[in-house]
Design a protein around this motif. Structure first.
Motif, mmCIF file in Angstrom:
data_model
loop_
_atom_site.group_PDB
_atom_site.id
_atom_site.type_symbol
_atom_site.label_atom_id
_atom_site.label_comp_id
_atom_site.label_asym_id
_atom_site.label_seq_id
_atom_site.Cartn_x
_atom_site.Cartn_y
_atom_site.Cartn_z
ATOM 1 N N ALA A 50 0.827 -1.214 0.000
ATOM 2 C CA ALA A 50 0.000 0.000 0.000
ATOM 3 C C ALA A 50 0.857 1.258 0.000
ATOM 4 C CB ALA A 50 -0.945 -0.017 1.193
ATOM 5 N N GLU A 51 1.863 1.273 0.876
ATOM 6 C CA GLU A 51 2.726 2.458 0.975
ATOM 7 C C GLU A 51 3.519 2.687 -0.300
ATOM 8 O OE1 GLU A 51 4.606 2.348 5.071
ATOM 9 O OE2 GLU A 51 6.102 3.511 3.924
ATOM 10 N N LEU A 52 4.095 1.608 -0.840
ATOM 11 C CA LEU A 52 4.883 1.714 -2.072
ATOM 12 C C LEU A 52 3.996 2.150 -3.230
ATOM 13 C CD1 LEU A 52 7.434 -1.237 -2.200
ATOM 14 C CD2 LEU A 52 7.937 1.191 -2.392
ATOM 15 N N SER A 53 2.734 1.716 -3.200
ATOM 16 C CA SER A 53 1.803 2.103 -4.259
ATOM 17 C C SER A 53 1.571 3.609 -4.224
ATOM 18 C CB SER A 53 0.484 1.348 -4.097
ATOM 19 O OG SER A 53 -0.423 1.756 -5.091
ATOM 20 N N VAL A 54 1.360 4.122 -3.023
ATOM 21 C CA VAL A 54 1.163 5.566 -2.871
ATOM 22 C C VAL A 54 2.407 6.314 -3.356
ATOM 23 C CG1 VAL A 54 0.870 7.431 -1.192
ATOM 24 C CG2 VAL A 54 -0.501 5.362 -0.978
ATOM 25 N N LEU A 55 3.589 5.815 -2.974
ATOM 26 C CA LEU A 55 4.850 6.438 -3.396
ATOM 27 C C LEU A 55 4.946 6.511 -4.915
ATOM 28 C CD1 LEU A 55 7.880 7.323 -2.587
ATOM 29 C CD2 LEU A 55 8.464 4.991 -3.225
ATOM 30 N N HIS A 56 4.663 5.384 -5.603
ATOM 31 C CA HIS A 56 4.790 5.345 -7.056
ATOM 32 C C HIS A 56 3.763 6.228 -7.733
ATOM 33 C CE1 HIS A 56 7.473 1.967 -6.279
ATOM 34 N NE2 HIS A 56 7.871 2.067 -7.544
ATOM 35 N N SER A 57 2.618 6.412 -7.065
ATOM 36 C CA SER A 57 1.573 7.246 -7.639
ATOM 37 C C SER A 57 1.813 8.730 -7.357
ATOM 38 C CB SER A 57 0.214 6.822 -7.063
ATOM 39 O OG SER A 57 -0.744 7.830 -7.252
ATOM 40 N N GLU A 58 1.934 9.057 -6.060
ATOM 41 C CA GLU A 58 1.965 10.468 -5.661
ATOM 42 C C GLU A 58 3.308 11.134 -5.882
ATOM 43 O OE1 GLU A 58 -1.081 11.575 -3.271
ATOM 44 O OE2 GLU A 58 -1.638 10.164 -4.847
ATOM 45 N N LYS A 59 4.378 10.385 -5.660
ATOM 46 C CA LYS A 59 5.695 11.020 -5.709
ATOM 47 C C LYS A 59 6.400 10.725 -7.040
ATOM 48 C CE LYS A 59 9.791 11.891 -2.919
ATOM 49 N NZ LYS A 59 10.929 11.027 -3.229
ATOM 50 N N LEU A 60 6.410 9.451 -7.431
ATOM 51 C CA LEU A 60 7.175 9.069 -8.621
ATOM 52 C C LEU A 60 6.377 9.217 -9.916
ATOM 53 C CD1 LEU A 60 8.864 5.875 -7.129
ATOM 54 C CD2 LEU A 60 9.766 8.195 -7.208
ATOM 55 N N HIS A 61 5.028 9.246 -9.787
ATOM 56 C CA HIS A 61 4.141 9.413 -10.951
ATOM 57 C C HIS A 61 4.442 8.401 -12.054
ATOM 58 C CE1 HIS A 61 2.874 13.054 -8.959
ATOM 59 N NE2 HIS A 61 4.097 13.519 -8.970
ATOM 60 N N VAL A 62 4.533 7.133 -11.681
ATOM 61 C CA VAL A 62 4.802 6.067 -12.644
ATOM 62 C C VAL A 62 3.480 5.486 -13.145
ATOM 63 C CG1 VAL A 62 5.863 3.810 -13.012
ATOM 64 C CG2 VAL A 62 6.948 5.462 -11.483
ATOM 65 N N ASP A 63 3.308 5.463 -14.462
ATOM 66 C CA ASP A 63 2.130 4.798 -15.048
ATOM 67 C C ASP A 63 2.186 3.320 -14.662
ATOM 68 O OD1 ASP A 63 0.817 4.579 -18.466
ATOM 69 O OD2 ASP A 63 0.347 3.434 -16.672
ATOM 70 N N PRO A 64 1.140 2.812 -13.987
ATOM 71 C CA PRO A 64 1.206 1.438 -13.492
ATOM 72 C C PRO A 64 1.357 0.377 -14.584
ATOM 73 C CG PRO A 64 -0.817 2.528 -12.738
ATOM 74 C CD PRO A 64 -0.092 3.511 -13.588
ATOM 75 N N ASP A 65 1.076 0.737 -15.832
ATOM 76 C CA ASP A 65 1.288 -0.252 -16.902
ATOM 77 C C ASP A 65 2.767 -0.629 -16.998
ATOM 78 O OD1 ASP A 65 1.195 -0.707 -20.349
ATOM 79 O OD2 ASP A 65 -0.099 -1.793 -18.961
ATOM 80 N N ASN A 66 3.634 0.284 -16.546
ATOM 81 C CA ASN A 66 5.063 -0.007 -16.597
ATOM 82 C C ASN A 66 5.451 -1.165 -15.678
ATOM 83 O OD1 ASN A 66 6.364 2.263 -18.272
ATOM 84 N ND2 ASN A 66 4.985 3.348 -16.904
ATOM 85 N N PHE A 67 4.692 -1.356 -14.596
ATOM 86 C CA PHE A 67 5.003 -2.466 -13.693
ATOM 87 C C PHE A 67 4.835 -3.784 -14.444
ATOM 88 C CE2 PHE A 67 5.221 0.816 -10.889
ATOM 89 C CZ PHE A 67 4.045 1.260 -10.301
ATOM 90 N N ARG A 68 3.806 -3.831 -15.294
ATOM 91 C CA ARG A 68 3.548 -5.043 -16.079
ATOM 92 C C ARG A 68 4.685 -5.284 -17.072
ATOM 93 N NH1 ARG A 68 1.602 -5.942 -20.810
ATOM 94 N NH2 ARG A 68 1.065 -3.771 -21.172
ATOM 95 N N LEU A 69 5.162 -4.203 -17.700
ATOM 96 C CA LEU A 69 6.260 -4.344 -18.661
ATOM 97 C C LEU A 69 7.504 -4.886 -17.961
ATOM 98 C CD1 LEU A 69 5.878 -1.010 -20.695
ATOM 99 C CD2 LEU A 69 4.991 -3.264 -21.267
ATOM 100 N N LEU A 70 7.807 -4.345 -16.786
ATOM 101 C CA LEU A 70 8.986 -4.806 -16.055
ATOM 102 C C LEU A 70 8.810 -6.256 -15.626
ATOM 103 C CD1 LEU A 70 11.738 -4.252 -14.847
ATOM 104 C CD2 LEU A 70 10.633 -3.275 -12.838
ATOM 105 N N ALA A 71 7.592 -6.601 -15.198
ATOM 106 C CA ALA A 71 7.318 -7.979 -14.788
ATOM 107 C C ALA A 71 7.549 -8.946 -15.953
ATOM 108 C CB ALA A 71 5.896 -8.107 -14.262
#
Lengths: 147, 144
Positions: A87-108
């Motif tokens: 949950a915390e890391l999700s907030v970080l990637h959204s609010e601070k890092l602004h990473v499009d979550p589709d990128n997590f799938r690409l990395l996976a």
């Protein structure tokens, strides 16, 4: 809550117990940056990402790849609670890092391919299914807190 | 997203040269993995008596799929025209949801990485991924 079979739990623990983090982390992240170059948008301060060779040799990429891979350890230790764990890391990637979550799938996907390259015959369809299920849950959890 | 550069084409042709002798095995393995890792894909094969990896129908169909890949390699300068017949087949008869082309492409890449780790470096991966994306686009070209 995600249901894991005994086979899935054992397989996932096995993969990570045999994982060479120092090799796989850098390989997965650099592969992602080469195969999906738009992902480089998040690494503007990483120096030379000019071509594949530069990316693969870049020490900041390597270091970050290891960091990311160790980030999966949390899920490994909390397989029945992955959503809350991230949950915390999700907030970080959204609010601070602004990473499009589709990128997590690409990395996976890149991580799956790196593991496939290193595991040979042992990386059967069933093993791949377990590993990808694990990554899918992590990817979902990392995107969960975006709003 | 899917314009293949001269470099991409050269890489794909060179890689295909190395792996084509194992095309049947690659196809069978990729298809088997797809059915295992993405069980929703089994819905397209409800008419098969045996959907298990390594079964007769899976091996035969894997071979068929890879002959389509071979055709695309030979027509790499104009994949859309080259795959016209296959595109019509998929549009009007098979009607496979195009999302599944991505899934099968991923499984093909996993198998190639597994069998040819040294050859499947990041640059080769990038070019082959682009090629399979072009192929997928050509296959769904006649859908609507």
């Amino acid at each position: 809550m995600v249901e894991w079979t005994d086979f899935e739990r054992a397989t996932i623990q096995d993969i990570f117990s045999k994982m060479d983090y120092e090799a796989v982390g850098p390989a997965a992240l650099s592969r992602c940056l080469v195969v999906y170059p738009w992902t480089q948008r998040y690494f503007g301060n990483f120096g030379n990402l000019y071509n594949a060779a530069a990316i693969i040799e870049n020490p900041m990429v390597a270091k970050h790849g290891i960091t990311i891979l160790h980030g999966l350890d949390r899920a490994l230790k909390n397989m029945d609670n992955i959503k809350e764990t991230y949950a915390e890391l999700s907030v970080l990637h959204s609010e601070k890092l602004h990473v499009d979550p589709d990128n997590f799938r690409l990395l996976a996907d890149c991580l799956t391919i790196v593991v496939a390259a290193r595991w040979g015959k042992a990386f059967t369809g069933d093993v791949q299914a377990a590993f990808q299920k694990f990554l899918t849950v992590v990817v979902f959890s990392l995107g969960r807190q975006y709003h | 997203m899917t314009t293949l550069t001269d470099k991409d084409k050269a890489i794909v042709k060179a890689l295909w040269g190395k792996i084509s002798k194992s095309a049947d095995a690659i196809g069978a393995d990729a298809l088997g993995r797809m059915l295992t890792v993405y069980p929703q894909t089994k819905t397209y094969f409800s008419h098969w008596p045996d959907l298990s990896p390594g079964s007769g129908p899976v091996k035969a169909h894997g071979k068929k799929v890879m002959s389509g890949v071979a055709l695309a390699v030979s027509k790499i300068d104009d994949i859309t025209s080259g795959l016209l017949e296959l595109s019509e087949l998929h549009a009007f008869k098979l009607r496979v949801d195009p999302a599944n082309f991505k899934i099968l492409s991923h499984c093909i890449l996993v198998v190639i990485a597994n069998l040819y780790p040294k050859d499947f470096n990041p640059e080769s991966h990038a070019s082959l991924d682009k090629f399979l994306a072009s192929l997928s686009l050509a296959l769904s070209d006649k859908y609507r």
